[in-house]
Design a protein around this motif. Sequence first.
Motif, PDB file in Angstrom:
ATOM      1  N   VAL A 348       1.031  -4.711   8.722  1.00 51.52           N
ATOM      2  CA  VAL A 348       0.879  -6.137   8.502  1.00 51.52           C
ATOM      3  C   VAL A 348       1.667  -6.503   7.253  1.00 51.52           C
ATOM      4  N   ILE A 349       2.368  -7.625   7.325  1.00 45.72           N
ATOM      5  CA  ILE A 349       3.196  -8.095   6.216  1.00 45.72           C
ATOM      6  C   ILE A 349       2.555  -9.385   5.720  1.00 45.72           C
ATOM      7  N   THR A 350       2.183  -9.407   4.454  1.00 48.89           N
ATOM      8  CA  THR A 350       1.304 -10.459   3.983  1.00 48.89           C
ATOM      9  C   THR A 350       1.651 -10.905   2.577  1.00 48.89           C
ATOM     10  N   THR A 351       1.068 -12.022   2.183  1.00 47.28           N
ATOM     11  CA  THR A 351       1.088 -12.472   0.786  1.00 47.28           C
ATOM     12  C   THR A 351      -0.224 -11.995   0.154  1.00 47.28           C
ATOM     13  N   SER A 352      -0.663 -12.685  -0.875  1.00 52.27           N
ATOM     14  CA  SER A 352      -1.925 -12.313  -1.510  1.00 52.27           C
ATOM     15  C   SER A 352      -3.125 -12.616  -0.625  1.00 52.27           C
ATOM     16  N   ALA A 353      -2.901 -13.231   0.554  1.00 49.28           N
ATOM     17  CA  ALA A 353      -4.011 -13.595   1.428  1.00 49.28           C
ATOM     18  C   ALA A 353      -4.842 -12.386   1.837  1.00 49.28           C
ATOM     19  N   LEU A 354      -4.257 -11.202   1.890  1.00 52.70           N
ATOM     20  CA  LEU A 354      -5.008  -9.991   2.260  1.00 52.70           C
ATOM     21  C   LEU A 354      -5.279  -9.115   1.038  1.00 52.70           C
ATOM     22  N   GLU A 355      -5.188  -9.714  -0.154  1.00 53.46           N
ATOM     23  CA  GLU A 355      -5.502  -8.946  -1.360  1.00 53.46           C
ATOM     24  C   GLU A 355      -7.007  -8.728  -1.479  1.00 53.46           C
ATOM     25  N   LEU A 356      -7.778  -9.669  -0.939  1.00 52.99           N
ATOM     26  CA  LEU A 356      -9.228  -9.591  -1.053  1.00 52.99           C
ATOM     27  C   LEU A 356      -9.780  -8.602  -0.036  1.00 52.99           C
ATOM     28  N   GLY A 357     -11.089  -8.404  -0.111  1.00 49.23           N
ATOM     29  CA  GLY A 357     -11.695  -7.280   0.602  1.00 49.23           C
ATOM     30  C   GLY A 357     -11.970  -7.475   2.072  1.00 49.23           C
ATOM     31  N   ILE A 358     -11.112  -8.179   2.795  1.00 49.07           N
ATOM     32  CA  ILE A 358     -11.292  -8.302   4.237  1.00 49.07           C
ATOM     33  C   ILE A 358     -11.099  -6.934   4.869  1.00 49.07           C
ATOM     34  N   ASP A 359     -12.014  -6.556   5.754  1.00 51.80           N
ATOM     35  CA  ASP A 359     -11.985  -5.219   6.334  1.00 51.80           C
ATOM     36  C   ASP A 359     -10.948  -5.160   7.444  1.00 51.80           C
ATOM     37  N   ILE A 360      -9.833  -4.518   7.161  1.00 50.15           N
ATOM     38  CA  ILE A 360      -8.818  -4.306   8.206  1.00 50.15           C
ATOM     39  C   ILE A 360      -8.613  -2.812   8.424  1.00 50.15           C
ATOM     40  N   GLY A 361      -9.662  -2.045   8.114  1.00 51.52           N
ATOM     41  CA  GLY A 361      -9.600  -0.611   8.337  1.00 51.52           C
ATOM     42  C   GLY A 361      -9.012   0.116   7.150  1.00 51.52           C
ATOM     43  N   SER A 362      -8.913   1.427   7.302  1.00 48.70           N
ATOM     44  CA  SER A 362      -8.395   2.257   6.228  1.00 48.70           C
ATOM     45  C   SER A 362      -6.892   2.426   6.397  1.00 48.70           C
ATOM     46  N   LEU A 363      -6.135   2.091   5.345  1.00 49.27           N
ATOM     47  CA  LEU A 363      -4.676   2.148   5.399  1.00 49.27           C
ATOM     48  C   LEU A 363      -4.162   3.353   4.620  1.00 49.27           C
ATOM     49  N   ASP A 364      -2.923   3.717   4.918  1.00 51.88           N
ATOM     50  CA  ASP A 364      -2.318   4.894   4.293  1.00 51.88           C
ATOM     51  C   ASP A 364      -1.247   4.555   3.265  1.00 51.88           C
ATOM     52  N   LEU A 365      -0.555   3.438   3.485  1.00 54.49           N
ATOM     53  CA  LEU A 365       0.603   3.115   2.648  1.00 54.49           C
ATOM     54  C   LEU A 365       0.586   1.644   2.301  1.00 54.49           C
ATOM     55  N   CYS A 366       0.850   1.355   1.034  1.00 54.22           N
ATOM     56  CA  CYS A 366       0.984  -0.028   0.555  1.00 54.22           C
ATOM     57  C   CYS A 366       2.382  -0.173  -0.044  1.00 54.22           C
ATOM     58  N   ILE A 367       3.156  -1.115   0.481  1.00 57.76           N
ATOM     59  CA  ILE A 367       4.491  -1.408  -0.038  1.00 57.76           C
ATOM     60  C   ILE A 367       4.429  -2.770  -0.732  1.00 57.76           C
ATOM     61  N   LEU A 368       4.728  -2.782  -2.016  1.00 52.51           N
ATOM     62  CA  LEU A 368       4.725  -4.015  -2.789  1.00 52.51           C
ATOM     63  C   LEU A 368       6.167  -4.489  -2.960  1.00 52.51           C
ATOM     64  N   VAL A 369       6.509  -5.593  -2.331  1.00 56.43           N
ATOM     65  CA  VAL A 369       7.865  -6.138  -2.441  1.00 56.43           C
ATOM     66  C   VAL A 369       7.875  -7.080  -3.637  1.00 56.43           C
ATOM     67  N   GLY A 370       8.151  -6.513  -4.788  1.00 52.56           N
ATOM     68  CA  GLY A 370       8.067  -7.257  -6.034  1.00 52.56           C
ATOM     69  C   GLY A 370       6.744  -6.994  -6.721  1.00 52.56           C
ATOM     70  N   TYR A 371       6.784  -6.947  -8.026  1.00 55.52           N
ATOM     71  CA  TYR A 371       5.570  -6.747  -8.818  1.00 55.52           C
ATOM     72  C   TYR A 371       4.635  -7.923  -8.591  1.00 55.52           C
ATOM     73  N   PRO A 372       3.354  -7.689  -8.287  1.00 55.28           N
ATOM     74  CA  PRO A 372       2.440  -8.789  -7.964  1.00 55.28           C
ATOM     75  C   PRO A 372       2.176  -9.763  -9.094  1.00 55.28           C
ATOM     76  N   GLY A 373       2.630  -9.463 -10.285  1.00 57.48           N
ATOM     77  CA  GLY A 373       2.465 -10.397 -11.386  1.00 57.48           C
ATOM     78  C   GLY A 373       1.444  -9.974 -12.412  1.00 57.48           C
ATOM     79  N   THR A 374       0.451  -9.175 -11.988  1.00 61.07           N
ATOM     80  CA  THR A 374      -0.559  -8.694 -12.915  1.00 61.07           C
ATOM     81  C   THR A 374      -0.931  -7.263 -12.557  1.00 61.07           C
ATOM     82  N   VAL A 375      -1.401  -6.534 -13.569  1.00 68.16           N
ATOM     83  CA  VAL A 375      -1.926  -5.192 -13.318  1.00 68.16           C
ATOM     84  C   VAL A 375      -3.121  -5.282 -12.380  1.00 68.16           C
TER      85      VAL A 375
END
Length: 986
Positions: A348-375
């Motif tokens: 799934v390719i997303t903005t910050s809309a999926l940053e919160l704890g919506i359950d979409i299962g357990s994922l293996d890889l997170c690709i950040l296209v650009g620094y999200p702006g905060t630690v």
Amino acid sequence: MTQHLTTDTVAEYIAALKASDRPGSFVTCHRILPEIPARTAPATRPWPRAVQEVMLHAGVGSLYTHQALATDHIRAGRHVVVATPTASGKTLIYNLPVIEQFLHNPETRALYLFPLKALAQDQLATLNALTAHWAADARPAAAIYDGDTTAWFRKKIRRQPPNVLLTNPEMLHLSILPHHEQWTRFLAGLSFVVVDEAHTYRGVLGSHMAQLFRRLERICTRYGAAPSFVFSSATVGNPAELAANLTGIRPVPVLESGAPQGRRHVVFIDPPESPASTAILLLKAALARGLRTIVYCQSRRMTELISLWAGSKAGGYADRISAYRAGFLPEERRDIEARMHSGQLLAVITTSALELGIDIGSLDLCILVGYPGTVMSTLQRGGRVGRAQQESAVVLVAGEDALDQYFMRHPDDFFERPPENAVLNPHNPVILERHLECAAAEFPLDVHEPWLTDTAVRQAAAELENTGLLLRNEDGTRLLAARKRPQRHVELRGAGPSFHIQDMETGAVIGSVDGHRAFRETHPGAVYLHRGRSFVITGLDTAARTITAVAANVEYYTRVRGNKSTEILQVLDTKTAWNTRVCLARLRVTDQITGYEKRHARSGQMLGITPLDLPPNIFETEGLWFEVQDAARREVEDAFMHFMGSIHALEHAAIGILPLLVMTDRNDLGGISTPMHPQVGRPCVFIYDGMPGGAGLSRSAYEKAGELFASTREVIAGCPCETGCPSCVQSPKCGSGNRPIDKDGALFLLDAMRRCAPPPHEATGIVPVQPHSRHAETQQQATTAKAQPVPEPRMNNRFSILTPQSYAVLDVETRRSAQEAGGWHKAHAMGVSVAVLYDSRTDAFTAYTQDNVPEMLLRLAEFDLVIGFNIIRFDYKVLAPLLPPDTPWRLDALPTLDMLDEVKKCLSYRISLDNLASATLDAPKSADGLQALAWWKQGRIDEIAAYCEQDVRITRDLYLFGRRNGYLLFTNKAGQKVRVPASWQA
């Protein structure tokens, strides 16, 4: 059912990535975060047997240490904020005490607040699963109350409230608090308020939430409830302070997580080409290995572009990839979430809309296209992978942004840097006023209630009184709302009302955008992307809040151009940093969009500029500015560097690096650099909160001004470019197209500022802004008139209204009705039957017929003030033809107080003289205008004069009452006597 890969798959993916020529040769950092074992602890007080069974049924043998500590505090009735990483079991922390309390008292009620509807759906399923083995009639009832709940079910919930109500801020704001009388059973039993994802309540939304929670606490007090607040947050630097700013209470912080974490790879890549292209390569390799992947982008546009490109190049995987972002319709988002959770989607390719704890299962890889702006956001997004403690990976692909490049050059700083503080302004005056009005509509505000003891709140209430939105009752102890449902006019998210984007061909709504971004992102001609399709905006209707678009395949994107200006309204604080005066202030910003650029989608080359004619966006906010001393300016100019280009580059670099110090996005900030600000008298660089009222961002930046200068210099000096680039001094949203820009000049200027002697400790010398008042125009007229040699009356100005030495009160009765004269606009043709003038110097009333009205009109010039009721729009129009032709002034130039006009300016609607007189003086009018017209036809002039004199007497007495007391009384539609401020109070 989710299938987890072997750890070798993730490790092999990272090894192959590093070994590749592209993008492996651009890896700047690879760090392995080791596996962390679980730490558990027992509860201080044993749980009831039924709750122990709930935990065993859920597979929880013992609680993690943070869960045990937090539940101990909650069970003791304390407010708690839990700020631990994603997937650390925060849900159990509030569900267990709620279930326990339900066992003790079945009338217990809990309110669960979630920022997204999807989160409420997840948490309802989780809560129900905990007690699924209980008998149906023995479980705590739980229900969702949101925009998707049917009207029938909403009514049932209100009549038979569940033990746990799951909702969102909008429903609390629009449906629960305004109708609290329908929720008495629920509110009276309210024991818990759970605030999930509390870190999202910052900035503008946070300012709204701070007032919404105060309204909730006020309603709870009314029904005798004192609920415990439980805040669940991502890891932020100031969770207790955030909760305190939101609610006014200071909760117990629980920050040390005892949850386990699997082995995790963190990789930084700094590619020379587009980060989107690199992300697609990484995604293709992940799909080939079956890695369940989430790709986070920094913008809607990038989300759609990557989804479109990846889908066209992914072959057989094309139907297993989807975009996901805000602006999608709810049913679209729910479908994507379900497909991701079930495993049908691999990526799934997303903005910050999926940053919160919506359950979409357990994922293996997170690709950040650009620094999200905060630690904090980086940790939160990275926390979506490895939730089953399997080995996982997070890959950060840097863009040209200053923060991206900063961490590519200083990766250790990222891992050592603590999460940022979440910032909000709980006393944003614009937002505070709106919620005070809402609170008064829910039930009247008592002037002695705790909320109104705060200085900022009292000031906001006074301003609302002055504008007629709050009305004080007769004895002055309570404030009532003038409007019935002001909640409908307050939107909690964004900086303005939402606009719907409509496909012109199908009529379907394809998305939405908030009002603050509408002119910038969806202006006529803008390219808008939705689910892989491109649209061109064809119209923007601000009145209907709709945007129309047509599908079009274009090879360009658009970027707005414009100009800004700022006025300093009030200096809040001043200090010195880097030998430079820095000020914090209230500002008025005017942002004018003048056109937009078309740029080639792949090369970025400019294809043309199209002008736009849009209204300016004018708002008041908070901001800081720093002055450039004359010595530093001369050094730059003597070195033959471009001074305007230098301060412009400095402004861009400072805004770009500011999110390193304050939890914000650079798009939430605005900036203006000027070589000579007219109020300051020196060159200045402004940085301000880009929303009305401010969100506390620039206030936090002001506190760290020295660190801001140092970080800005480091970014500029450390960038390898020669003339300036998006990684240092160029801004993607610059309204002037990043011209002029002088990178070397900015660096030279920073050093020159530091070399200068500190500025003297003196007043800033700010030239005050002329107030924008309804009397400003007449003041200007007064100045012009006094310069004329001919005799003139005392001109209308605020001083004469407040402190007249002499005044007249005037009323006119006419010979003809509006119908007989041909309409109200023909007042000049109505004629005069009787006019009565009261003279404060002699305390005498004099009646005039039409023949001697000219004599009366000449007397008017003798007074400091002429008073009437509807005198400007009616009496003066009737009298104007009778003014002697050689008179060197007009009636509308007289210093006049029109009481009807003054009351209407405050209330925005008219109040009759009879209403004001009856309520204020207990002296109703003796007759009306129609009766006076009948008397004229009957020749009963004396009776007209008596009636007219009575109206003048009432008008005089109302004027004097308002002058003494500062208000008049009237009876509103609800039959209540309330006050309206008298603007002429001395």
